[in-house]
Design a protein around this motif. Structure first.
Motif, PDB file in Angstrom:
ATOM      1  N   VAL A 195       6.963 -12.491  -0.044  1.00  0.00           N
ATOM      2  CA  VAL A 195       6.210 -11.326  -0.493  1.00  0.00           C
ATOM      3  C   VAL A 195       6.305 -11.225  -2.006  1.00  0.00           C
ATOM      4  CG1 VAL A 195       5.950  -8.835  -0.258  1.00  0.00           C
ATOM      5  CG2 VAL A 195       6.798 -10.169   1.676  1.00  0.00           C
ATOM      6  N   SER A 196       5.160 -11.026  -2.637  1.00  0.00           N
ATOM      7  CA  SER A 196       5.137 -10.897  -4.095  1.00  0.00           C
ATOM      8  C   SER A 196       5.879  -9.640  -4.536  1.00  0.00           C
ATOM      9  CB  SER A 196       3.694 -10.822  -4.596  1.00  0.00           C
ATOM     10  OG  SER A 196       3.002 -11.967  -4.204  1.00  0.00           O
ATOM     11  N   LYS A 197       6.442  -9.696  -5.741  1.00  0.00           N
ATOM     12  CA  LYS A 197       7.226  -8.580  -6.267  1.00  0.00           C
ATOM     13  C   LYS A 197       6.386  -7.310  -6.403  1.00  0.00           C
ATOM     14  CE  LYS A 197      10.257  -7.281 -10.044  1.00  0.00           C
ATOM     15  NZ  LYS A 197      10.830  -7.641 -11.325  1.00  0.00           N
ATOM     16  N   PHE A 198       5.122  -7.449  -6.864  1.00  0.00           N
ATOM     17  CA  PHE A 198       4.292  -6.261  -7.042  1.00  0.00           C
ATOM     18  C   PHE A 198       3.976  -5.587  -5.704  1.00  0.00           C
ATOM     19  CE2 PHE A 198       0.992  -9.373  -6.255  1.00  0.00           C
ATOM     20  CZ  PHE A 198       0.003  -8.662  -5.579  1.00  0.00           C
ATOM     21  N   VAL A 199       3.960  -6.371  -4.621  1.00  0.00           N
ATOM     22  CA  VAL A 199       3.738  -5.786  -3.294  1.00  0.00           C
ATOM     23  C   VAL A 199       4.982  -5.026  -2.849  1.00  0.00           C
ATOM     24  CG1 VAL A 199       3.305  -6.309  -0.868  1.00  0.00           C
ATOM     25  CG2 VAL A 199       2.053  -7.531  -2.640  1.00  0.00           C
ATOM     26  N   LEU A 200       6.141  -5.577  -3.100  1.00  0.00           N
ATOM     27  CA  LEU A 200       7.387  -4.907  -2.741  1.00  0.00           C
ATOM     28  C   LEU A 200       7.592  -3.595  -3.507  1.00  0.00           C
ATOM     29  CD1 LEU A 200       9.842  -7.928  -2.527  1.00  0.00           C
ATOM     30  CD2 LEU A 200       8.992  -6.552  -0.626  1.00  0.00           C
ATOM     31  N   GLU A 201       7.100  -3.571  -4.745  1.00  0.00           N
ATOM     32  CA  GLU A 201       7.261  -2.390  -5.580  1.00  0.00           C
ATOM     33  C   GLU A 201       6.200  -1.310  -5.306  1.00  0.00           C
ATOM     34  OE1 GLU A 201       7.238  -4.063  -9.463  1.00  0.00           O
ATOM     35  OE2 GLU A 201       9.318  -4.752  -9.331  1.00  0.00           O
ATOM     36  N   GLU A 202       5.178  -1.657  -4.541  1.00  0.00           N
ATOM     37  CA  GLU A 202       4.093  -0.720  -4.245  1.00  0.00           C
ATOM     38  C   GLU A 202       4.599   0.432  -3.386  1.00  0.00           C
ATOM     39  OE1 GLU A 202       0.112   0.495  -4.479  1.00  0.00           O
ATOM     40  OE2 GLU A 202       0.926  -1.342  -5.329  1.00  0.00           O
ATOM     41  N   ILE A 203       4.293   1.636  -3.781  1.00  0.00           N
ATOM     42  CA  ILE A 203       4.678   2.820  -3.012  1.00  0.00           C
ATOM     43  C   ILE A 203       3.420   3.351  -2.331  1.00  0.00           C
ATOM     44  CG2 ILE A 203       5.549   5.184  -3.132  1.00  0.00           C
ATOM     45  CD1 ILE A 203       7.160   4.289  -5.597  1.00  0.00           C
ATOM     46  N   VAL A 204       3.462   3.402  -1.024  1.00  0.00           N
ATOM     47  CA  VAL A 204       2.330   3.880  -0.241  1.00  0.00           C
ATOM     48  C   VAL A 204       2.696   5.216   0.375  1.00  0.00           C
ATOM     49  CG1 VAL A 204       0.776   3.378   1.665  1.00  0.00           C
ATOM     50  CG2 VAL A 204       1.649   1.502   0.271  1.00  0.00           C
ATOM     51  N   LEU A 205       1.953   6.234   0.002  1.00  0.00           N
ATOM     52  CA  LEU A 205       2.206   7.578   0.504  1.00  0.00           C
ATOM     53  C   LEU A 205       1.268   7.899   1.659  1.00  0.00           C
ATOM     54  CD1 LEU A 205       2.496   9.392  -2.936  1.00  0.00           C
ATOM     55  CD2 LEU A 205       4.364   8.603  -1.484  1.00  0.00           C
ATOM     56  N   PRO A 206       1.697   8.743   2.580  1.00  0.00           N
ATOM     57  CA  PRO A 206       0.812   9.118   3.683  1.00  0.00           C
ATOM     58  C   PRO A 206      -0.373   9.936   3.166  1.00  0.00           C
ATOM     59  CG  PRO A 206       2.825  10.410   3.738  1.00  0.00           C
ATOM     60  CD  PRO A 206       2.991   9.375   2.681  1.00  0.00           C
ATOM     61  N   PRO A 207      -1.461   9.961   3.889  1.00  0.00           N
ATOM     62  CA  PRO A 207      -2.640  10.706   3.433  1.00  0.00           C
ATOM     63  C   PRO A 207      -2.381  12.207   3.370  1.00  0.00           C
ATOM     64  CG  PRO A 207      -3.018   9.762   5.615  1.00  0.00           C
ATOM     65  CD  PRO A 207      -1.675   9.300   5.142  1.00  0.00           C
TER      66      PRO A 207
END
Length: 70
Positions: free
Chosen positions: A58-70
């Motif tokens: 997994v790329s580093k930028f994907v690991l650092e991505e924060i996904v919040l609920p809608p």
């Protein structure tokens, strides 16, 4: 699909079959056969499962991505 030597053509866009069956919710046997074939073809390609999460690349930028609920 062929039935008794006769070719049946299904049009999903218009919801008709040349067997003269027009369906609104329940398709004719020919439409069901077409859907069954399409579904089988969807899963024709084998999927290779990834057994251990540690083996994932997994790329580093994907690991650092924060996904919040809608």
């Amino acid at each position: 699909m062929y039935k008794g030597g006769r070719r049946c053509i299904v049009c999903f866009e218009r919801k008709i079959c040349n067997c003269r069956f027009k369906y609104d919710g329940i398709p004719c046997a020919h439409a069901i056969a077409v859907v069954k074939t399409a579904l089988a073809n969807t899963y024709e390609v084998p999927m290779i499962s990834m057994l251990d999460k540690d083996d994932w690349s997994v790329s580093k930028f994907v690991l650092e991505e924060i996904v919040l609920p809608p």
